[in-house]
Design an enzyme around this catalytic site. Sequence first.
Site, PDB file in Angstrom:
ATOM      1  N   HIS A  29     -94.527  37.991 136.932  1.00  0.00           N
ATOM      2  CA  HIS A  29     -95.760  38.786 137.048  1.00  0.00           C
ATOM      3  C   HIS A  29     -96.561  38.315 138.254  1.00  0.00           C
ATOM      4  CE1 HIS A  29     -94.339  39.116 132.922  1.00  0.00           C
ATOM      5  NE2 HIS A  29     -94.734  40.363 133.047  1.00  0.00           N
ATOM      6  N   SER A  73     -94.445  45.078 131.106  1.00  0.00           N
ATOM      7  CA  SER A  73     -95.641  44.278 131.400  1.00  0.00           C
ATOM      8  C   SER A  73     -96.020  44.292 132.873  1.00  0.00           C
ATOM      9  CB  SER A  73     -95.434  42.838 130.926  1.00  0.00           C
ATOM     10  OG  SER A  73     -94.268  42.311 131.507  1.00  0.00           O
ATOM     11  N   ASP A 116     -94.314  31.346 135.319  1.00  0.00           N
ATOM     12  CA  ASP A 116     -94.150  32.795 135.446  1.00  0.00           C
ATOM     13  C   ASP A 116     -94.061  33.189 136.917  1.00  0.00           C
ATOM     14  OD1 ASP A 116     -94.165  35.522 135.343  1.00  0.00           O
ATOM     15  OD2 ASP A 116     -96.026  35.718 134.178  1.00  0.00           O
TER      16      ASP A 116
END
Length: 358
Positions: free
Chosen positions: A338, A118, A335
Amino acid sequence: MSVGMGFYGLILGAICLCPWLCLASGEGHVESNLKGSSNEMACNMYEGEWMLDSSYPLYDSSACPHIRKEFDCLGFGRPARQYLKYRWQPSQCNLPRFDGKTFLTTLKGKQIMFVGDSVSLNQWQSLLCLIHSSVPEQPLISEQPMDQTVYMTNHTYPSYGVSVIVFHTTYLVDIVQEKIGRVLKLDSLQNGRIWKEMDIVVFNTWLWWWDYVQVGNKILKDMDRMEAFRLGLTTWANWVNTEVDTQKTQVLFQGISPMHYHGIEWNEPEATNCANETQPIMGPTYPSGLPRALFVLEDVLKTITKPVHLLNITHLSQLRKDAHPSSYNGFRGMDCTHWCVAGLPDTWNMLLSAVVTS
Ligand SMILES: *[C@@H]1O[C@H](CO)[C@@H](O)[C@H](O)[C@H]1NC(C)=O
Ligand SMILES: *[C@@H]1O[C@H](CO)[C@@H](O)[C@H](O)[C@H]1NC(C)=O
Ligand SMILES: *[C@@H]1O[C@H](CO)[C@@H](O)[C@H](O)[C@H]1NC(C)=O
């Protein structure tokens, strides 16, 4: 299957792995003279500092039609916008500002593919937004699921004949569903036939999760992750050595993308995530040094006899503890793995552009 599922699985996986990932940062230094890693550029663009630049960000992310909810920090209410205002300043030269027209014109007729987890998706999204900001033409879009976790999304700009593709595969090597659970085949790489048709490929893998690992005929429960990472990468490296025609296909590997869950790394021992981070680390030094995984990656890259460029974004990204979505994303989890788009991945793409258009 939905494209989003794989991503969510990945986030969970990454969070589960946190305890061992914290072990992944260490001291130490490896002398490296990887082929092609900085010699096609006039200076080492990966060494430098973050500077405030009032002309940033490079685009308004709310105008980008391709942005996924996982990376859309402004869309999900991130209040302080300071993180958008930093420009990477290499110490020996300037990084050219990204220009979508030049990028597409230089790569006319070519296909560029991001292959990996990702974080590859994160960089691909940023590139689409960067291109959109100067070339607003609607790309042709096709999505192709391969199986549960593997899929390919292809954006092609008709006036330039350039395709910007993401091939989502968590491990590069193969993963298959067997009776005992998911099995990661560290010595097998089936999808390479598609990758080696590309003109430019940017590989990446690091956020690993799995139940079982298979090497040859042996299935091992829970082998040392760093060792598994080395074995998986070695399979990929051997594939580059034997299968890829680097006259035709330019190969890059994105360095390890760092996480910020352990404040001790940046001298804030109280912090257990990136929630309160609004400033980068100014200056050239990240207190805890480089993560161990980068040394593993560099070791494996040295075994490749063909030119492979390391897009060496690890250190410059470590300095950007402020650039993660934290809770400002579409699933409201924390998160710190990312990165917001617009944001840090735009710099990765400026570096990529400097390499592939030079
Ligand atoms: C991407 O789409 C373009 C335009 O439809 C096509 O020519 C190209 O073959 C596609 N690439 C891949 C890898 O499927
Ligand atoms: C973030 O800051 C708030 C307010 O200053 C504080 O209550 C909270 O504990 C901090 N969170 C972290 C993870 O450091
Ligand atoms: C990548 O960057 C790190 C940190 O700046 C540096 O120590 C390392 O030597 C670089 N690796 C390569 C292959 O250039």
